[in-house]
Design a protein around this motif. Sequence first.
Motif, PDB file in Angstrom:
ATOM      1  N   CYS A  58      37.731  21.307  42.503  1.00  0.00           N
ATOM      2  CA  CYS A  58      39.237  21.637  42.664  1.00  0.00           C
ATOM      3  C   CYS A  58      39.920  20.620  43.512  1.00  0.00           C
ATOM      4  O   CYS A  58      39.260  20.369  44.540  1.00  0.00           O
ATOM      5  CB  CYS A  58      39.335  23.028  43.238  1.00  0.00           C
ATOM      6  SG  CYS A  58      40.992  23.759  43.225  1.00  0.00           S
ATOM      7  N   LYS A  60      42.684  21.403  44.864  1.00  0.00           N
ATOM      8  CA  LYS A  60      43.641  22.220  45.690  1.00  0.00           C
ATOM      9  C   LYS A  60      42.956  22.602  47.104  1.00  0.00           C
ATOM     10  O   LYS A  60      41.363  22.767  47.002  1.00  0.00           O
ATOM     11  CB  LYS A  60      44.155  23.726  45.055  1.00  0.00           C
ATOM     12  CG  LYS A  60      45.214  23.162  44.118  1.00  0.00           C
ATOM     13  CD  LYS A  60      46.234  24.041  43.716  1.00  0.00           C
ATOM     14  CE  LYS A  60      47.475  23.564  43.437  1.00  0.00           C
ATOM     15  NZ  LYS A  60      48.262  24.767  43.187  1.00  0.00           N
ATOM     16  N   CYS A  62      43.464  25.710  48.918  1.00  0.00           N
ATOM     17  CA  CYS A  62      44.024  26.917  49.576  1.00  0.00           C
ATOM     18  C   CYS A  62      43.343  27.438  50.677  1.00  0.00           C
ATOM     19  O   CYS A  62      41.901  27.568  50.720  1.00  0.00           O
ATOM     20  CB  CYS A  62      43.672  28.167  48.322  1.00  0.00           C
ATOM     21  SG  CYS A  62      44.454  27.493  47.040  1.00  0.00           S
ATOM     22  N   CYS A  65      39.743  30.016  49.961  1.00  0.00           N
ATOM     23  CA  CYS A  65      39.083  29.875  48.996  1.00  0.00           C
ATOM     24  C   CYS A  65      37.636  29.169  49.326  1.00  0.00           C
ATOM     25  O   CYS A  65      37.948  28.062  49.747  1.00  0.00           O
ATOM     26  CB  CYS A  65      39.773  29.540  47.862  1.00  0.00           C
ATOM     27  SG  CYS A  65      38.623  29.200  46.488  1.00  0.00           S
ATOM     28  N   ILE A  67      35.600  27.606  47.432  1.00  0.00           N
ATOM     29  CA  ILE A  67      35.489  26.329  46.735  1.00  0.00           C
ATOM     30  C   ILE A  67      36.758  25.282  46.885  1.00  0.00           C
ATOM     31  O   ILE A  67      36.835  24.369  46.027  1.00  0.00           O
ATOM     32  CB  ILE A  67      35.187  26.552  45.287  1.00  0.00           C
ATOM     33  CG1 ILE A  67      36.157  26.864  44.447  1.00  0.00           C
ATOM     34  CG2 ILE A  67      34.026  27.372  45.045  1.00  0.00           C
ATOM     35  CD1 ILE A  67      36.181  27.226  42.668  1.00  0.00           C
ATOM     36  N   ARG A  68      37.559  25.513  47.966  1.00  0.00           N
ATOM     37  CA  ARG A  68      38.726  24.610  48.280  1.00  0.00           C
ATOM     38  C   ARG A  68      38.127  23.040  48.221  1.00  0.00           C
ATOM     39  O   ARG A  68      36.865  23.103  48.477  1.00  0.00           O
ATOM     40  CB  ARG A  68      39.484  25.052  49.511  1.00  0.00           C
ATOM     41  CG  ARG A  68      38.471  24.939  50.639  1.00  0.00           C
ATOM     42  CD  ARG A  68      39.177  25.894  51.842  1.00  0.00           C
ATOM     43  NE  ARG A  68      40.429  25.330  52.201  1.00  0.00           N
ATOM     44  CZ  ARG A  68      40.616  24.606  52.951  1.00  0.00           C
ATOM     45  NH1 ARG A  68      39.684  23.864  53.853  1.00  0.00           N
ATOM     46  NH2 ARG A  68      42.050  24.134  53.317  1.00  0.00           N
TER      47      ARG A  68
HETATM   48 FE1  SF4 Z   1      40.929  25.940  43.888  1.00  0.00          FE
HETATM   49 FE2  SF4 Z   1      40.336  28.023  45.140  1.00  0.00          FE
HETATM   50 FE3  SF4 Z   1      42.606  27.740  45.313  1.00  0.00          FE
HETATM   51 FE4  SF4 Z   1      42.028  28.343  42.786  1.00  0.00          FE
HETATM   52  S1  SF4 Z   1      41.933  29.689  44.689  1.00  0.00           S
HETATM   53  S2  SF4 Z   1      43.126  26.464  43.201  1.00  0.00           S
HETATM   54  S3  SF4 Z   1      39.951  27.587  42.878  1.00  0.00           S
HETATM   55  S4  SF4 Z   1      41.029  26.423  46.205  1.00  0.00           S
END
Ligand code: SF4
Length: 356
Positions: A58, A60, A62, A65, A67-68
């Motif tokens: 990923c 991103k 967030c 989360c 797996i950020r």
């Molecule tokens: Fe990535 Fe998790 Fe955000 Fe989805 S919620 S964009 S998997 S960091």
Amino acid sequence: MTTRDTDARSLDVQEIARLLRAEGEEMSHLLAEARRRRVALLGNKVFFRGIVEFSNLCTKNCHYCGIRRDNRDVERFTMGLDEILAAARWAHERNYGSVVLQSGERQDERFVDLVDQALRQIRDLSGGRLGVTLSVGEQEPAVYRRWFESGAHRYLLRIETSSPHLYARLHPCDHSFEDRVSCLHELRRIGYQVGTGVMIGLPGQTVEDLARDVDFFRRLDVDMLGMGPYVVHSGTPLGEGAGDGSLDRQRRLELALKMIAVCRLVLPDVNIASTTALQALHPRGREMGLQAGANVIMPIITPVVYRKSYQLYDGKPCLDEEPAQCQTCLEMRIRVAGDEVGWGEWGDSPHALRRG
Ligand code: SF4
Ligand code: 5AD
């Protein structure tokens, strides 16, 4: 005010908030009412969407989360095309009406191609009979169009919260609330059935915020909803040192069930998922979701070797179960809730079908 009114559809934000505050008997009444409304309108069929969590890469970050991008404790994986197709074939052979392809968010060409190939080949292997939903985040309009043409017909993109203020607190500053809303409109313009949703019980989130979320879904005229409780992940900025006290968990579970119920009353003919996160807070969480008005279940069909690497939150259930075990377990849960599985059907919501 009675929730029995067909006018529940036009409840204002204050009235929605009042329902979300229901406790004790009033809450039981609300959940039962939503369940009755679902059965009266959609019957007692629950649709399966086999979910393939095909990559945890990923871009991103967030704050909530597991797996950020910046979580270094995650072993990253992307399933090969053959593995994705094997999972889809498995679901098709078992007469699941549809699958969901979900992953972290990436925009690179290689990723876009992988999804495109998967869509085309799933269409071929199932003669177009297996429905495919995508849940792979924000993308360029041209990419959304390309995937639509290659066979995706539904798209899930949670808004996470409809409060721009809270959204800004939950995400790094390069994430844009407005861009996310634009994606939802773009998906609709292209012709996808559009699903969205929020996390429930986020730190700093109020009942009024949730009531406005319901209003947001109504104004967006969504076809599908996938909402779940926020569940702490200890390796994230939001979860670090936060603890996850049990009273708090019970409240979050109840609030999530009330959100499902209120959404069923305000948007009676949409598909609503009873999500895995409910089960992270209570062993029977997903049955409870069905009892509160949900009509979709998403059995995880990700190969077991990858499951422990796709933990968005702590305590995610079903990490060691083979897909076949998940199926048996969920069928049992559905029967216990007094429902039956709608085998072999796409299970489009009447709302989406009316749109045509
Ligand atoms: Fe990535 Fe998790 Fe955000 Fe989805 S919620 S964009 S998997 S960091
Ligand atoms: N708790 C609950 N749900 C979460 N998600 C991500 N992290 C968490 C968490 N800690 C949800 C988001 C995202 C979906 C794929 O998973 O809503 O859209």
